[in-house]
Design an enzyme around this catalytic site. Sequence first.
Site: not given
Length: 361
Positions: A208-210, A243, A281
């Site tokens: 998950i990084h978007r 992030r 994602d």
Amino acid sequence: MKKIVTILGARPQFVKGAVLSRVIQKYTEIEEVIVHTGQHFDANMSAVFFDEMQIPKPKYNLNINGLSHGAMTGQMLEKIEDILLVEKPDAVVVYGDTNSTLAGALAAKKLHIKVVHIEAGLRSFNMQMPEEINRILTDRIGNLLSCPTEIAVSNLKDEGFDNFDILIEKHGDIMKDAVEFYSKLSEEKSTIIKDLSLEKNEFVLATIHRQENTDDENKLVNVFSALEEIHKTKQVVLPLHPRTKKMLEKYKLQPHITFIEPVGYFSMLELLKNCSLVITDSGGLQKEAFFNKKFCVIAREETEWKELVDNGYATITGTNSEKIIKHFQQFLKKSKGFNEPLYGENVGEKIYESILKLIKE
């Protein structure tokens, strides 16, 4: 000898670019000059990365990163233009949808140099995504659009590209060639499965990084609530993007899953080969899941890889916790052959032949 300049800015682009570079070196009819914009600063991209991945080292490294979209693209445009004036290539090759992609294409077009866009025609139909803007603009000023799928070709035709003096070709997905090549090396290069004491098909790989997910507290809470619930019955392993880490700390979230440091490409391939399924994602990981015969839960509202959903290999859940858990459970019970030829064969060779034809005209 003809010359091309290849613009790369992120680790996945180097992996894809290596496929074409190997074909170029095989036939020796084209000289390739590689420019690394530095867009995605990645500690894994050391000299060892290039040596182990058998990737040609860039002739130029611009070290442009950590800026706003406008500042980054502008600086890249300026510096790439300087390089093109020195190198005088017959074509510029760009990949995907990053700021580096658009900057490279713009610099070339303004100097009347032919533009080759690999991974052309992809659309999320979400204009809030900077990637969508980059890919649309790059397609429009390209000379050769290398499409990975029939849907990508259809997208271009729907947008009227048949009316433009642009060559559209369906070559297939170059990432397929990369996965096939590197899968033969990853087991000897990575010990991650042993290091983490993981058992084959006994864990879920998640990423998950978007920004649209990480920077929205509700979405982040929902996704990680689902991952925590899944972790109770099936270990969830998540390489933690900087992030995502920053936003989890900001919102004081401490999900009980297995977090690991970001991993190199060989380790990611080993995690893919050995997991039971993927929750992500990421755009690229959706396809890599398919290439490794794994089902994929897409924690986004749309996907560029619609054929994965249409053929039952992936499903879109957004960040809805209940949907993520439901489809995770369904996929665990599902059996499918992964035999449909969605992404072509010998893609690098086909792209090479088209580029050679383009620059010899």
